[in-house]
Design an enzyme around this catalytic site. Structure first.
Site, PDB file in Angstrom:
ATOM      1  CG  ASP A  32      41.601  41.251  27.744  1.00 27.18           C
ATOM      2  OD1 ASP A  32      40.979  42.078  28.436  1.00 27.18           O
ATOM      3  OD2 ASP A  32      42.026  40.163  28.193  1.00 27.18           O
ATOM      4  CB  CYS A 264      32.925  51.246  40.754  1.00 30.25           C
ATOM      5  SG  CYS A 264      33.166  50.538  39.118  1.00 30.25           S
TER       6      CYS A 264
END
Ligand code: UGA
Length: 444
Positions: A32, A264
């Site tokens: 990341d 989501c």
């Protein structure tokens, strides 16, 4: 068989996936670009609240099965499988998904990628994205990359268990090598009897958005029944129980209240509508617009109920119990609780927010709203209490004790989670979404 697995993107999905695969015995390299996030992970913590994940991370770090880095290199590039776990947030310019982080992830990986490595996307994407990503990558390497799609169905709050013991594994592949390698990756899970559905790539991309759309529709269905119940003198909680006994309907995801939120469901149904429009079949999922509207109307209903009882909300002290979009998470993205809090604030109410885990995120994202870490201090002098996230702490709270703190014993149960009998016995006026609870005179 132990595989070397690169996990690209260490947000909720990536961090959980990294820890889970390390726990299964694979060698995991988490990548990341955010060095602060890497430092937190290396110290044995995840940068968000997720039950059990810190402990599992400490365990796999000690076993030496996992390490983290900010950039790709020859070692990470040589992983057997690269799992794309970067975010696909709603685009800033429309309803569709922003897939740019996926393209950027491939650009960083390409210089180190080996021909035999398999790349599998886990992020939620509009159908057709994998094809575009593969074509993009093919221009950057001098071989045909092995590309697959492997959607993830984990839920926040139970993310680790959902990854280690999912209901099913979905593999979308178009070459036998990718399928073989992904089957090996999941062998420790399929050996336990978890079903694996092997399909083509576009179907795998669609499975995820179809599943989330179905779940959102189920919630909005019961919330639509709640709207009808409210005017018909019926009880949507009992209605949900009664229809849920039918196995074809099932009783899960039929909890009526202020509706769905999070990172989501809301963005996925919007992105699905946008992609369907692009494909010329927007009408096929036109109902998803209605699903969203039902969801938003439930939030407004809380304000209406408050006005029916209190008249003007200006200057009224409203205590929000819960900020997270559901219990067992500190995530406030698209949280119904926060949307309701904002509406009270806009109506001039003096809103104070309590949450067992999410207040840090609330302060960062909603600096204009008042927060209080102590439930009892927060309740002090309340004109109205709104249960917005059904944390156990609130369900177990003693209404007799809380009654002593507030100015007005009025509670709106936005999740149908409180024991109405107990609260009434403590002389609270209880209002709830989808239920025509008798409005009792509250004794002073
Ligand atoms: C959802 C899906 O459930 C996962 O399968 C999926 O992997 C994930 O999205 C994702 O795409 O990554 P999650 O967002 O963690 O998981 O949350 P859910 O448990 O689905 O809850 C979503 C919202 O619906 C919450 O705000 C919850 O309070 C609300 N909800 C849920 C209801 O209002 N009623 C219900 O009956 C159930």
């Amino acid at each position: 068989m132990k595989l070397k697995v690169g996990i690209i993107g260490l947000g909720y999905l990536g961090a959980t996936t990294a820890v889970a695969f390390a726990k299964l015995g694979h060698e995991v390299i988490g990548i990341d670009s955010d060095s602060a996030k890497i430092a937190i992970l290396e110290s044995g913590r995840v940068p968000f609240y997720e039950p059990g994940l810190d402990e599992a991370l400490v365990e796999v770090l000690a076993q030496g099965n996992i390490r983290f880095q900010t950039t790709q290199d020859a070692n990470s590039g040589s992983a057997d499988i690269h799992l794309l776990c970067v975010g696909t947030p709603q685009s800033k310019t429309g309803l569709g998904a922003d897939t740019s982080y996926l393209f950027a992830a491939l650009d960083s990986l390409a210089p180190f990628l080996l021909e035999d490595s398999v790349i599998a996307g886990k992020s939620t994407v509009p159908v057709g994205t994998a094809k575009e990503l593969k074509a993009h990558l093919a221009q950057k390497v001098d071989f045909e990359p092995h590309f697959a799609w492997n959607p993830e169905f984990l839920r926040e709050g139970t993310a680790l268990q959902d990854t280690l013991l999912p209901d099913r594994i979905v593999l979308g592949t178009d070459d036998s090598w990718s399928e073989k390698m992904l089957r090996l990756l999941y062998e420790p899970i399929t050996d336990l009897g978890v079903p694996l559905v092997s399909i083509d790539i576009p179907t795998a991309e669609l499975v995820k958005v179809a599943a989330n759309s179905f779940l959102a529709t189920k919630i909005s269905f019961i919330n639509a029944m709640a709207e009808v119940a409210e005017v018909a003198g019926a009880d949507a909680v009992k209605l949900a129980e009664a229809i849920g006994y039918d196995e074809r309907i099932g009783n899960k995801f039929l909890k009526t209240g202020i509706g769905f939120g999070g990172g989501c469901l809301p963005k996925d149904i919007r992105a699905f509508s946008a992609r369907a429009e692009e494909l010329g079949v927007g009408h096929a999922v036109g109902f998803l617009r209605e699903v969203e509207e039902i969801n938003l109307r439930r939030r407004t209903r809380v304000i209406e109920l408050a006005r029916e009882e209190l008249g003007s909300l200006n200057g009224k002290r409203v205590v929000m119990l819960g900020a997270a979009f559901k219990p067992e998470t500190d995530d406030v993205r698209d949280s119904p609780a926060m949307a309701v809090a904002e509406q009270f604030w806009s109506a001039g109410a003096n809103v104070v927010i309590h949450d067992p885990k999410a207040l840090e995120n609330v302060r960062r994202m909603y600096p204009h709203l008042e927060t209080n870490d102590n439930l009892f201090d927060a309740m002090d002098g309340a004109d109205l209490v709104v249960l917005a996230t059904e944390w156990r702490e609130y369900r177990d709270a003693d209404p007799i004790q809380l009654a002593k703190l507030v100015t007005n014993r009025l509670v709106i149960d936005g999740r149908n989670a409180l024991d109405v009998g107990d609260w009434r016995a403590a002389n609270w006026q209880v209002l709830a979404l989808g239920r025509n609870l008798e409005r009792l005179p509250v004794l002073a």
